[in-house]
Design an enzyme around this catalytic site. Structure first.
Site, PDB file in Angstrom:
ATOM      1  N   LYS A 215       0.879  -1.169  -0.028  1.00 14.00           N
ATOM      2  CA  LYS A 215      -0.137  -0.068   0.024  1.00 14.00           C
ATOM      3  C   LYS A 215       0.791   1.213   0.144  1.00 14.00           C
ATOM      4  O   LYS A 215       1.912   1.284   0.496  1.00 14.00           O
ATOM      5  CB  LYS A 215      -0.688  -0.159   1.223  1.00 14.00           C
ATOM      6  CG  LYS A 215      -1.877   1.064   1.369  1.00 14.00           C
ATOM      7  CD  LYS A 215      -2.860   0.738   2.498  1.00 14.00           C
ATOM      8  CE  LYS A 215      -4.003   1.573   2.541  1.00 14.00           C
ATOM      9  NZ  LYS A 215      -4.939   1.231   3.660  1.00 14.00           N
TER      10      LYS A 215
ATOM     11  N   SER B  80      -9.309   1.440   2.313  1.00 15.77           N
ATOM     12  CA  SER B  80      -8.573   2.357   1.663  1.00 15.77           C
ATOM     13  C   SER B  80      -7.506   1.583   1.122  1.00 15.77           C
ATOM     14  O   SER B  80      -6.590   2.252   0.459  1.00 15.77           O
ATOM     15  CB  SER B  80      -7.837   3.302   2.700  1.00 15.77           C
ATOM     16  OG  SER B  80      -7.285   2.698   3.534  1.00 15.77           O
TER      17      SER B  80
ATOM     18  N   SER C  12     -10.061  -1.266   6.276  1.00 10.96           N
ATOM     19  CA  SER C  12      -9.328  -1.147   4.931  1.00 10.96           C
ATOM     20  C   SER C  12      -8.649  -2.255   4.653  1.00 10.96           C
ATOM     21  O   SER C  12      -8.078  -2.028   3.328  1.00 10.96           O
ATOM     22  CB  SER C  12      -8.419   0.134   5.259  1.00 10.96           C
ATOM     23  OG  SER C  12      -9.283   1.581   5.423  1.00 10.96           O
TER      24      SER C  12
END
Length: 577
Positions: free
Chosen positions: A140, A215, A239
């Site tokens: 990420k 996310s 997320s």
């Protein structure tokens, strides 16, 4: 205004900074990997396109379709080289990016150099560097790698290059992993969808009219397209699990501090009441286990002061405290008394119950305890400083703070006032008021612990419930801009319970998942959710479940996850629409 040699320099408009960054990103994609035969935008499902693209060789396809356990075995034996495996996943990642816009930083040359060094080490010593030797792992965007940017969707952070690795990067490289791409996120990270002003929107490969979640939405889409065998996401309210669920993957939300977080960039730093955690997404449960086992083997608590001192515990994984896994009792949370899930989600729970009963386990109903209060409490903790945090971060460039995920924001001429904010941000509260909220959260955790322990009277095993089977969300992946609650994941963050997403192998079928008559609504949220459901809209979306264990029970949750996963696979034959 800056001044150089007496000449004032006009700061660049934030859109100019975005254009420059996008140009630099495009230059990192090998030209020979840019496709001219991409499916048209109205082709919704692109999950099978990478193998039809013409870019992947037969060996590339074989490598990228292989599960993590076998990949690691072949890499360790030298059957496949780290260079070949890295090349295959890099090519597939670039294809995925062209389909669903999932990448931020692309550093394939650097990765191939690292892979060649690993191959040389194996050839000369006969030994692997570590338990993840030669395995490509995607990260990420917020996870810092020395020399690369971690914009995290903030225009204000363009041009800020990490001066050192995050602790997890050092740990993964010590394990022998090859890092090669970073993935897209929403501005601020605090969204269950993925869009920012720099890189734009990430789409769901099963149906590009639906969200990939957030996310860690870039990770979810990339791993689903098999552009990565293991991706690392973060989770403060869902997320990791939301993208895992929406993209049909395995995804683990560990408890606070189980995976080292030090050295990452983040929103709301200093908010330590409900910390964000890092964890894996993978196409296989073996990938989740390999990640957690490998990270623990490097004693991350010696490198991150907030990491929990807990080596991998094989007894916990073998479910010694859960009857050795012989006969487990699971409890199903059918709804949280706030929002009733859509028909496909209920079908996933029903099939899981049948599969577990057929496998010889007990299944009872779980009575939710104050889920609405847990959800609101977590939101109140975030709201204590979020508005100021976002303002301070974006002030350097004047970029707008994103207030909606509706499709209209994809338009370059979008005016924020055109659409009401999805989440108007409250101003902060006093320290004393925040303490009261945090104290209430502590009390709710005690109540929930007592509630769980009391189930010993209902299980028939002599133990309290072993694990809870829960929805991941009140819907499967919804259309862009419509993922407006994370209540089914946030609850477990508030309690710090380990939670694992498992794909059921089922997909939304409009002929099966028909709309039900209206029920007595729990809330306005429930009514809105009911009205959102149209079976045709969700066609082809994966159906997933969430397996919840207690705090710091990662090994046991993975062990129970294997049992649930095997039961589902025994009962259900996956059939992609």
């Amino acid at each position: 205004m800056e001044v150089t040699q007496g000449i004032p320099i006009t700061p660049k408009h934030w859109k100019e900074l975005v254009a420059e960054k996008k140009g630099r990103q495009a230059a990192t994609i090998p030209k020979e990997w840019i496709l001219t035969n991409l499916p048209p935008k109205d082709k919704l499902s692109v999950i099978d396109f990478p193998e039809k693209s013409g870019l992947l060789t037969a060996r590339d396809i074989e490598i990228t379709n292989t599960e993590v356990d076998e990949l690691l075995s072949k890499l360790a034996k030298g059957i496949w080289s780290a260079v070949d495996v890295t090349t295959a996943f890099s090519k597939r990642a670039v294809i995925a990016h062209q389909l669903v816009n999932c990448l931020t930083e692309i550093f394939i040359e650097r990765a191939l150099k690292r892979a060649a060094e690993l191959d040389e080490h194996l050839a000369t010593t006969g030994k692997v560097v570590g338990p993840l030797h030669g395995l490509p792992i995607s990260l990420k965007d917020q996870i810092n790698i020395k020399g690369l940017e971690s914009t995290m969707g903030y225009v204000s952070w363009i041009g800020q290059y990490a001066e050192k690795n995050s602790v997890l990067v050092d740990v993964l490289e010590a394990c022998g992993a090859v890092l090669y791409v970073k993935t897209n996120i929403p501005q601020t990270l605090m969204w269950p969808e993925t869009y920012n002003h720099i890189f734009g929107r990430t789409l769901n490969p099963y149906n590009r009219s639906l969200t990939s979640g957030g996310s860690s939405g870039g990770e979810g889409a990339l791993v689903a397209l098999r552009g990565s065998p293991i991706g690392v996401g973060s989770d403060i309210g869902g997320s990791i699990r939301i993208p895992a669920a929406f993209n049909g993957l395995y995804g683990l939300r560990p408890s606070y501090g189980r995976v080292p977080y030090a050295g990452c960039v983040n929103s709301m730093e200093g908010q330590d009441s409900v910390p964000s955690v890092l964890g894996p997404l993978s196409n296989s449960l073996g990938g989740v286990k390999a990640f957690m086992q490998s990270v623990a083997s490097k004693h991350p608590w010696l490198k991150d002061p907030l990491a929990v001192r807990k080596p991998w515990n094989e007894e916990e994984y073998r479910l010694v405290e859960h009857g050795a896994g012989k006969k487990l009792c699971f409890a199903i949370l059918w709804h949280d008394e706030v929002i009733l899930p859509h028909p496909p989600v209920i079908r996933g729970l029903e099939e899981t119950k049948r599969a577990l009963l057929e496998a010889g386990h007990e299944v009872i109903d779980w009575k939710p305890l104050k889920h609405g209060e847990l959800y609101k409490t977590l939101g109140a903790i975030w709201a204590a400083g979020a508005a100021e945090d976002y303002r301070v971060t974006t002030s350097a460039t004047g970029e707008p703070v994103i207030a909606t995920m509706e499709l209209a924001i994809d338009n370059p001429d979008f005016v924020p006032s055109d659409i009401p904010a999805f989440r108007p941000l409250a101003e902060g509260v006093s320290a004393y008021q925040l303490w009261q909220i945090q104290k209430y959260k502590r009390d709710l955790r005690q109540e929930y612990l007592d509630h769980w322990n009391a189930t010993v009277a209902s299980t028939g095993t002599g133990r309290p419930v072993d694990g809870i089977i829960s929805p991941c969300a009140p819907y499967v992946a919804p259309p862009h801009g419509k993922n407006k609650t994370a209540s089914y994941t946030m609850t477990w963050n508030s309690l710090d319970y380990t939670a694992l997403v498992l794909p059921t192998g089922l997909f939304v079928d409009p002929a099966v998942d028909t709309k039900k008559p209206a029920h007595t609504f729990f809330s306005d949220f429930d009514k809105t959710n009911y009205e959102l459901y149209d079976p045709a809209t969700f066609k082809g979306a994966p159906i997933s479940i969430q397996l919840v264990g207690r705090t710091l029970e990662e090994e046991a949750v993975i062990g129970m996850g294997e049992i649930v996963d095997a039961a589902l696979k025994e009962r259900l034959v996956p059939a992609k629409l």
